[in-house]
Design a protein around this motif. Structure first.
Motif, short mmCIF file in Angstrom:
data_model
loop_
_atom_site.label_atom_id
_atom_site.label_comp_id
_atom_site.label_asym_id
_atom_site.label_seq_id
_atom_site.Cartn_x
_atom_site.Cartn_y
_atom_site.Cartn_z
N UNK A 158 0.82 -1.22 0.00
CA UNK A 158 0.00 0.00 0.00
C UNK A 158 0.85 1.27 0.00
N UNK A 159 1.63 1.45 -1.05
CA UNK A 159 2.43 2.68 -1.17
C UNK A 159 3.55 2.80 -0.17
N UNK A 160 4.16 1.68 0.24
CA UNK A 160 5.18 1.73 1.29
C UNK A 160 6.56 2.09 0.77
N UNK A 161 6.80 1.95 -0.53
CA UNK A 161 8.11 2.30 -1.10
C UNK A 161 8.10 3.74 -1.59
N UNK A 162 7.10 4.06 -2.40
CA UNK A 162 6.88 5.43 -2.85
C UNK A 162 5.42 5.76 -2.58
N UNK A 163 5.17 6.85 -1.88
CA UNK A 163 3.80 7.23 -1.53
C UNK A 163 2.95 7.36 -2.79
N UNK A 164 1.78 6.71 -2.75
CA UNK A 164 0.86 6.79 -3.88
C UNK A 164 1.07 5.73 -4.94
#
Length: 258
Positions: A196-202
């Motif tokens: 859920x967007x943990x590496x790059x937000x969104x």
């Protein structure tokens, strides 16, 4: 790095340098970037890169100051592909996932305690996430492909991995052990993983494991895209589609290896 026999440290350092260069392809990487990635001194990295270049394993763009993989790596890779490469077998599944969803679809392989992206196919939706691309490596448990693979390893293997790795230090507090264990449990229950967007937000992703003849998770199929395209109902739809293609690919690979 392992030092159990003479020369092991040098081999380990060269392997670390080559991995760092591979993750930066096709753009290339500077000496300083390799040093940061490997935690080796810059003069040491430069000597290793120069030696690898002399043997054809790396190449150097003097004008740009960038190092890239060299022709020997390509030739060896072509030979090794006869045993290890499944991209042609998996390509139809990756393409079908991209066509059906409009998102970017991927095949990743487990390599030790990492996943490496082997294949990418972009869908029709014009806004894309570029977190994952061919050659990109992540530790197991990071990104949907790595979480899918880690979740279906034997319990003892998961525990050993968790005890020896601190993912939070390199990838943020959301990768702390308690939260990671929770995501592993959820992945096992659903059958497919969510990032859920943990590496790059969104930038969201879903992934499903592909199993080898021994029943071990050796590869993963995944989809990534922007958060607004990954609403709960659509995630369920994509998860079921991934599970279907992962199951079909598993059957193909088991048949080919029998």
């Amino acid at each position: 790095m392992h030092t159990s026999f003479p020369g092991a440290q040098v081999v380990g350092r060269m392997a670390a340098v080559l991995r760092a260069v591979s993750t930066a392809m096709p753009r290339g990487i500077t000496t300083a970037e390799v040093a940061r990635s490997t935690s080796l001194a810059r003069p040491t990295v430069h000597r290793l890169l120069a030696a690898l270049t002399a043997e054809g394993f790396c190449d150097h763009d003097h004008k740009a100051g960038l190092w890239m993989l060299g022709p020997e790596m390509y030739l060896m890779g072509m030979v090794a592909a006869e045993r290890y490469d499944i991209t042609e077998t998996a390509r139809d599944h990756v393409t079908a996932l991209a066509d059906a969803t409009g998102e970017s679809a991927f095949l990743s392989v487990r390599r030790g305690e990492e996943t490496v992206c082997l294949l990418r196919q972009d869908g029709a939706f014009p806004i894309r996430s570029f977190v994952l691309h061919e050659g990109k490596r992540f530790p197991l448990g990071v990104a949907s492909a790595g979480l899918a693979i880690l979740s279906f390893l034997p319990e003892k293997a998961i525990e050993r991995y968790m005890e020896s790795h601190d993912l939070a230090s390199g990838h943020g507090s959301e990768h702390g052990q308690d939260l990671l264990r929770q995501r592993i449990a959820e992945t096992r229950e659903r059958g497919w993983a969510v990032n859920p967007g943990l590496i790059v937000e969104g930038s969201w992703g879903v992934g499903a494991a592909v199993f080898d003849t021994a029943g071990q998770p050796a590869w993963a199929l995944s989809l990534t895209g922007i958060e607004s395209r990954f609403a709960p109902e659509r995630r369920e739809e994509m998860g079921r589609l991934l599970m279907h293609h992962a199951h079909e690919l598993t059957k193909k690979l088991r048949g080919e290896r029998l």
